[in-house]
Write a protein that holds these residues in place. Structure first.
Motif, PDB file in Angstrom:
ATOM      1  N   LEU A   1      40.892  29.569  43.999  1.00  0.00           N
ATOM      2  CA  LEU A   1      39.974  30.654  43.650  1.00  0.00           C
ATOM      3  C   LEU A   1      40.531  31.997  44.115  1.00  0.00           C
ATOM      4  O   LEU A   1      40.573  32.974  43.368  1.00  0.00           O
ATOM      5  CB  LEU A   1      38.604  30.393  44.297  1.00  0.00           C
ATOM      6  CG  LEU A   1      37.559  31.488  44.091  1.00  0.00           C
ATOM      7  CD1 LEU A   1      37.095  31.509  42.653  1.00  0.00           C
ATOM      8  CD2 LEU A   1      36.366  31.295  45.015  1.00  0.00           C
TER       9      LEU A   1
ATOM     10  N   SER B   1      31.062  37.665  36.053  1.00  0.00           N
ATOM     11  CA  SER B   1      32.199  37.353  36.917  1.00  0.00           C
ATOM     12  C   SER B   1      31.749  37.118  38.353  1.00  0.00           C
ATOM     13  O   SER B   1      32.273  36.241  39.029  1.00  0.00           O
ATOM     14  CB  SER B   1      33.285  38.426  36.827  1.00  0.00           C
ATOM     15  OG  SER B   1      32.740  39.699  36.800  1.00  0.00           O
TER      16      SER B   1
ATOM     17  N   ILE C   1      32.141  33.603  40.720  1.00  0.00           N
ATOM     18  CA  ILE C   1      32.636  33.581  42.101  1.00  0.00           C
ATOM     19  C   ILE C   1      31.597  32.948  43.025  1.00  0.00           C
ATOM     20  O   ILE C   1      31.913  32.115  43.882  1.00  0.00           O
ATOM     21  CB  ILE C   1      32.991  35.008  42.560  1.00  0.00           C
ATOM     22  CG1 ILE C   1      34.269  35.445  41.841  1.00  0.00           C
ATOM     23  CG2 ILE C   1      33.170  35.073  44.070  1.00  0.00           C
ATOM     24  CD1 ILE C   1      34.655  36.863  42.089  1.00  0.00           C
TER      25      ILE C   1
ATOM     26  N   PHE D   1      35.888  40.113  46.832  1.00  0.00           N
ATOM     27  CA  PHE D   1      36.137  40.028  45.391  1.00  0.00           C
ATOM     28  C   PHE D   1      34.990  40.669  44.603  1.00  0.00           C
ATOM     29  O   PHE D   1      35.199  41.388  43.639  1.00  0.00           O
ATOM     30  CB  PHE D   1      36.305  38.562  44.954  1.00  0.00           C
ATOM     31  CG  PHE D   1      37.672  38.002  45.246  1.00  0.00           C
ATOM     32  CD1 PHE D   1      38.579  38.725  46.021  1.00  0.00           C
ATOM     33  CD2 PHE D   1      38.053  36.773  44.743  1.00  0.00           C
ATOM     34  CE1 PHE D   1      39.844  38.213  46.282  1.00  0.00           C
ATOM     35  CE2 PHE D   1      39.324  36.255  45.005  1.00  0.00           C
ATOM     36  CZ  PHE D   1      40.214  36.978  45.783  1.00  0.00           C
TER      37      PHE D   1
ATOM     38  N   LEU E   1      42.352  28.453  37.601  1.00  0.00           N
ATOM     39  CA  LEU E   1      41.038  28.614  38.219  1.00  0.00           C
ATOM     40  C   LEU E   1      40.339  27.253  38.104  1.00  0.00           C
ATOM     41  O   LEU E   1      40.180  26.722  37.013  1.00  0.00           O
ATOM     42  CB  LEU E   1      40.247  29.681  37.459  1.00  0.00           C
ATOM     43  CG  LEU E   1      38.874  30.057  37.997  1.00  0.00           C
ATOM     44  CD1 LEU E   1      38.965  30.591  39.413  1.00  0.00           C
ATOM     45  CD2 LEU E   1      38.226  31.097  37.087  1.00  0.00           C
TER      46      LEU E   1
ATOM     47  N   ASN F   1      43.871  32.895  42.183  1.00  0.00           N
ATOM     48  CA  ASN F   1      43.666  33.105  40.751  1.00  0.00           C
ATOM     49  C   ASN F   1      42.849  34.353  40.468  1.00  0.00           C
ATOM     50  O   ASN F   1      43.268  35.225  39.700  1.00  0.00           O
ATOM     51  CB  ASN F   1      42.979  31.877  40.134  1.00  0.00           C
ATOM     52  CG  ASN F   1      42.822  32.022  38.636  1.00  0.00           C
ATOM     53  OD1 ASN F   1      41.965  32.766  38.181  1.00  0.00           O
ATOM     54  ND2 ASN F   1      43.665  31.363  37.870  1.00  0.00           N
ATOM     55  N   VAL F   2      41.696  34.475  41.084  1.00  0.00           N
ATOM     56  CA  VAL F   2      40.868  35.655  40.836  1.00  0.00           C
ATOM     57  C   VAL F   2      41.525  36.887  41.460  1.00  0.00           C
ATOM     58  O   VAL F   2      41.551  37.955  40.867  1.00  0.00           O
ATOM     59  CB  VAL F   2      39.437  35.453  41.388  1.00  0.00           C
ATOM     60  CG1 VAL F   2      38.628  36.725  41.252  1.00  0.00           C
ATOM     61  CG2 VAL F   2      38.765  34.316  40.644  1.00  0.00           C
TER      62      VAL F   2
ATOM     63  N   PHE G   1      39.951  34.184  33.895  1.00  0.00           N
ATOM     64  CA  PHE G   1      38.922  34.990  34.544  1.00  0.00           C
ATOM     65  C   PHE G   1      38.753  36.347  33.840  1.00  0.00           C
ATOM     66  O   PHE G   1      37.699  36.970  33.908  1.00  0.00           O
ATOM     67  CB  PHE G   1      39.258  35.198  36.026  1.00  0.00           C
ATOM     68  CG  PHE G   1      38.119  35.760  36.819  1.00  0.00           C
ATOM     69  CD1 PHE G   1      36.997  34.986  37.101  1.00  0.00           C
ATOM     70  CD2 PHE G   1      38.151  37.060  37.282  1.00  0.00           C
ATOM     71  CE1 PHE G   1      35.936  35.508  37.826  1.00  0.00           C
ATOM     72  CE2 PHE G   1      37.097  37.584  38.006  1.00  0.00           C
ATOM     73  CZ  PHE G   1      35.984  36.799  38.278  1.00  0.00           C
TER      74      PHE G   1
ATOM     75  N   THR H   1      44.064  38.546  39.200  1.00  0.00           N
ATOM     76  CA  THR H   1      43.555  39.251  38.020  1.00  0.00           C
ATOM     77  C   THR H   1      42.934  40.594  38.387  1.00  0.00           C
ATOM     78  O   THR H   1      42.857  41.481  37.549  1.00  0.00           O
ATOM     79  CB  THR H   1      42.491  38.421  37.265  1.00  0.00           C
ATOM     80  OG1 THR H   1      41.418  38.164  38.149  1.00  0.00           O
ATOM     81  CG2 THR H   1      43.053  37.125  36.739  1.00  0.00           C
TER      82      THR H   1
END
Lengths: 619, 423
Positions: B373, B332, B336, A22, B391, B376-377, B320, B380
């Protein structure tokens, strides 16, 4: 159980791997890839341009020549037009257009290079009157907005060519100069073009934030990146509006050009190209139609700026330069006499001449404009022994002629100036073969014919040089920008240029001849009471009827105005060119006209109609 | 009464976990404020606005955390099945008693506020599974127990998905796969599941005929490496046929999906042309918002993409994006890292438990948080399908914040008693 305990490492490994993935992905889209930033700005910002007011233009006495009038462009953003409840019929009625026109215009707004998501002009330049009636009801038609623009307006309707006109920036313009966006207005010709940067001012830019529904949400960063529009600077020109208007009236229905200068400063007092047109025609919504109409006139060519773009043989005017060069080189004195036998005797009467007394001295030759005399002068200059070589002498002759701003641009602030022509050795080598031409081959250069070419502006400048006895300021139209005469762009007009002939006594001899021409010569009928002046009439040979040429400056001592005028197919210099120049001098110096008969004759003369009738009478 | 520090409800609490929790919750609040900020209502405590409401949710969540810590830890073990049962009844009842919101029948409404029982099914299920698997007589490797465990997950999952029409909340139950793996679920199952997932994806991306050929070749090649007995031949033939069947089946199912479901799959896999104004809009806008943040972000309240509604659901599922736009890469990735630190911390805590119940519950917490996590992330930034789940601790909403708080603090409570008796 211990074996199972080891499984935690795999689980933690997977979790951390995903986290790492990520963060790497975020680094890519946030730091490396710029395209998202661009997309974000494109959709969240609306860039509003504020157009500055274009600078006004004044004449030398602060009379307003050009001002602005408001106009309104109707802008459409097709994607904002409601598909369900847009009242097309009502809208068409409001604008006074048919439904077909509406559909056609909408199509244009949607198709490339426009797009439904891009604003484009739907209807150009509505007048304030039309706008007032539309504005009240425009709110009903979502997707349409109005952008105010300014259009040029010319109260005197004069000096169309000199002022030039405004046009829209096209693709090549926007590529050359990113300041312009397609559809912006800019000067296309005349001083509108030369002084574009000063006149246009600077566009202002407002960055507005918009939400997803395209509603404005205030200015970005409280306007930190916004810029105000800076209005264009006004120009003060050297033109005398009264003289310009008078000259245009006199030149009406004649083809040609007249340029009047103040020799002391190089300021252009009047510059007329005829036929001309009302500059108001090339403004607004009828511009394209009018432009096409004006382009159609193939005889008058009203869009053709003769003052700087037409090259004529200088004819008799050039004899003055010949005289100066002859005197300067010492091959000619004021008392030198040459015979004339209705032409130049050594070449069997060519070039030809009109009947007059013979032989004559310099003053007489200038007064009668003797072709034979100046052919002798040319021959003696080119065959001057001190150069040992005809070509060296020719090169010298050409260099001196060039120093009088012939065959070279004057460097004025009028856009698109022609160079004119003084033929080079190289050119004649090509035509006749290297070394196989001599003075007699090109003898009519001496009387201002052959390949010699001169623009009316150069012609007037030439007279100013003689009036000044050897120097000139670059002729120019603008004397102050934003009321500042010392603007750096104008500095080049304050540099005195000298010709290669500096001895003032040489000029005095030529001036004497020009004064004689008025006192008792070819221009005797054009005297001005109380103002002795100097002049030279001329005819420039032409394939059709000769061009009528006249150069003059007044008063004789401490001259204030120098005029060069050429009327196509006008015949003798004293028939049309002379009288018009005379009237202009009187008007400028005295403010009134003492020869109303001459004035009336000139105002009424219609050479264009005559010209048109020629084929009919010949039949 | 014996009054010493051992009796304090804060005794032996893992403060690191609590600290990360508080930081995340407050960061979430600030970002909700930024996401729906408008100049007319600029006071963060204005309860007519979402950020004002979130303040109430946060306050009550802290209260819930406190209550969880006060209640005796044995309550959770003793009543695990009861809690599971109660919430099961609730999620079945909601579709009939609650009100429908945007097609979802998962809400109880109380005036301006709403509660989603399905959110709480997560901690209830986690308790139940922990209870079941911590029984000393139970071995998950036994397929009967595996089936029972999976049923405990599938039943609420199906109810939430089918009755309540909440795909996002339902799919979270997949997260427990990590717990089951840790507790001894056969690797073969996982491997099979993993291979099946790959086959599904390939079936949609690659021409079926080509896949059949590849499967055939793989099967033939494998014959070279194993003993060519009759059983093995039979086994490989079965595997090959099943694989081909799955490929064909996937394609067939895909063809029969609803258009909007097809499109979601297409968007994720990048199949065909994605219309950025329609099906691709959400993900594209989310990426634009995050991408435009750059390295350090546009600054607090200076985002344009989220504040001006270009990004949908910018305060809940797409929160996010606000983080990405206003705080940039720094902000961001910090979020995380914080979330992952919390999750890994929980795993360490779970591993230090003497009681299997606490350990299994701890793994459940970590798994659920991780799953949220990731999805959701991931959605995006275009790495996961668009599934509407919040989130943890960040997204606006009382139910999700309360449920995550419950989930986490029950574990913190259990952990604080890790040195006591074996349960």
């Amino acid at each position: 159980m211990n074996q199972l305990g080891d499984r935690k490492y795999l689980i933690i490994g997977v979790f951390m791997l995903v986290g790492l993935l990520f963060i790497m992905r975020l680094f890519y889209i946030q730091v490396i890839d710029d395209s998202y930033k661009l997309d974000a700005n494109n959709q969240a910002f609306r860039y509003k341009t504020e157009y500055p007011v274009r600078g006004y233009i004044y004449d030398r006495n602060n009379k307003l020549l050009v001002y602005n009038e408001a106009a309104y462009d109707l802008i459409v953003l097709p994607k904002n037009i409601s598909k369900t409840d847009f009242d097309t019929a009502g809208f068409c009625e409001l604008l006074g257009m048919t439904k077909e026109t509406f559909i056609k215009k909408m199509k244009k707004a949607i198709q490339a290079p426009n797009s439904p998501r891009k604003e484009s002009i739907f209807e150009k330049q509505l007048s304030p009157k039309d706008y007032a009636s539309i504005q009240e009801r425009l709110y009903r038609y979502r997707g349409f907005t109005v952008q105010s623009r300014t259009l040029r307006k010319y109260p005197f309707k004069i000096a169309a060519h000199m002022l030039g006109y405004i046009g829209e920036a096209d693709k090549s313009t926007t590529e050359r100069d990113p300041y312009y966006k397609e559809g912006d207005y800019l000067g296309i010709s005349g001083i509108e073009k030369t002084y574009e940067k000063a006149l246009r001012g600077k566009k202002g830019l407002q960055i507005m934030m918009v939400d997803v529904h395209n509603r404005e949400k205030g200015s970005y960063m409280n306007g930190m990146y916004d810029t105000m529009a800076i209005p264009g600077k006004p120009l003060t020109t050297t033109i005398d509006a009264d003289l310009q208007l008078y000259a245009e009236q006199l030149m009406a229905n004649k083809i040609g050009s007249v340029v009047a200068l103040d020799p002391r400063t190089g300021e252009i007092l009047a510059i007329v190209t005829s036929p001309t047109y009302d500059p108001n025609l090339l403004v607004g919504r009828t511009r394209n139609k009018n432009f096409a109409e004006l382009s159609k006139d193939s005889i008058g060519k009203p869009l053709f700026n003769r003052s700087t773009m037409a090259s004529y043989p200088p004819g008799s005017t050039f004899k003055l330069v010949m005289a100066l060069i002859g005197l300067n080189e010492g091959v000619l004195t004021a008392s030198t006499r040459y015979p004339c036998a209705r032409g130049f005797p050594p070449l069997g009467g060519r070039p030809k001449c009109h009947p007059h007394g013979s032989p004559m001295d310099l003053v007489g030759a200038i007064g009668t404009s003797c072709n034979s005399y100046f052919s002798y002068v040319f021959k003696s200059v080119i065959e001057d022994k001190k150069y040992h070589n005809v070509y060296k002498a020719y090169a010298n002759w050409r260099e001196i002629a060039t120093s009088f701003c012939l065959g070279t641009k004057t460097g004025s602030d009028l856009a698109n100036e022609l160079r004119g022509n003084v033929p080079s050795i190289k050119y004649y080598d090509k035509v006749f073969g290297k070394g196989s031409w001599k003075a007699s081959t090109v003898i009519s250069l001496g009387i201002g014919q052959n390949e010699l070419g001169i623009t009316p502006l150069q012609n007037a400048n030439l007279v100013a040089i003689i009036a000044n006895k050897g120097w000139y300021y670059t002729p120019h139209i603008v004397k102050a920008i934003n009321n500042n005469p010392n603007d750096t762009t104008l500095a080049r007009f304050k540099v005195k240029h000298f010709t290669d002939i500096k001895d003032t006594s040489i000029y005095n001899k030529v001036i004497l001849g020009m004064a004689k021409a008025v006192e008792a010569g070819t221009a005797a009928s054009l005297q001005i009471e109380g103002i002795p002046y100097c002049a030279k009439t001329g005819t420039a040979q032409n394939s059709g009827k000769d061009h009528s040429v006249f150069v003059c400056f007044a008063p004789k001592d401490e001259p204030q105005i120098a005029i060069g005028i050429l009327i196509e197919n006008g015949g003798w210099g004293s028939s049309y060119a002379g009288p018009i120049a005379r009237l202009m001098m009187e008007k400028y110096l005295k403010g009134k006209i003492t020869r109303p008969d001459l004035e009336k004759r000139m105002l009424d003369a219609d050479l264009i109609r005559k010209l048109n009738l020629v084929p009919t009478t010949n039949r | 009464m014996r009054q010493n520090k051992n009796d304090s409800i804060f005794y032996n609490i893992d403060w690191i976990t609590v600290l990360i929790y508080v930081v995340l919750v407050l960061m979430g609040w600030a970002n909700i404020y930024a996401a729906v900020y408008n100049e007319e209502h600029y006071i963060i405590t204005d309860i007519s606005q979402k950020y004002g409401k979130q303040m109430i949710w946060i306050g009550t969540a802290f209260l819930i955390a406190l209550i969880v810590l006060i209640i005796d830890e044995s309550f959770y073990t003793a009543f695990a099945y009861v809690i599971y049962g109660v919430f099961m009844v609730l999620i079945i009842a909601v579709p009939f008693l609650g009100r429908e919101v945007k097609g979802s029948r998962s809400w109880f409404r109380f005036g301006d506020f709403g509660l989603q029982p399905a959110e709480f099914m997560k901690f209830a299920t986690n308790l139940a599974i922990a209870k079941f698997l911590s029984n000393q007589n139970i071995k998950i490797a036994d397929y009967k127990n595996t089936i029972i465990t999976l049923l405990m997950l599938f039943v609420p999952m199906v109810i939430i998905m089918k009755l309540q029409n909440e795909t996002g909340l339902a799919i979270v139950f997949v997260a427990f796969i990590f717990t089951l793996y840790r507790e001894g679920l056969s690797v073969n199952y996982l491997l099979l599941g993993f291979l099946a997932a790959i086959l599904f994806i390939l079936a949609l991306l690659v021409n079926n005929i080509v896949l059949f050929a590849i499967i055939g070749i793989l099967c033939s090649v494998s014959l070279l490496f194993i003993k060519r007995s009759r059983t093995n031949l039979f086994l490989i033939a079965v595997i090959g046929i099943v694989a081909c069947g799955m490929v064909k089946g996937t394609s067939t199912i895909y063809e029969h999906l609803e258009p909007h479901q097809k499109i979601r799959i297409d968007v994720l896999l990048g199949r065909g042309t994605v219309d950025l104004k329609k099906e691709g809009y959400n993900v594209n806008q989310a990426k634009i918002a995050i991408g435009s943040g750059g390295f350090a972000g546009k600054g607090f309240l200076h985002g344009t993409q989220t504040k001006y509604d270009f990004v949908p659901e910018q305060d809940t599922d797409f929160i996010f994006c606000t983080v990405g736009e206003e705080w940039g890469f720094l902000g961001s990735s910090l979020v995380i890292i914080l979330q992952l630190t919390l999750i890994i911390r929980i795993i360490f805590m779970a591993e230090r438990q003497r009681s299997p119940f606490s350990r299994i519950y701890g793994y459940g917490v970590a798994s659920v948080l991780f799953f949220h996590l990731t999805i959701n992330v991931g959605m995006t930034i275009g790495l996961a399908p668009v599934i509407g789940i919040p989130l943890p601790f960040f997204s606006y909403g009382g139910s999700s914040l309360w449920s995550f708080t419950l989930l986490l603090f029950i574990f913190i409570k259990l952990d604080s008693h890790r040195l006591q008796i074996l349960r």
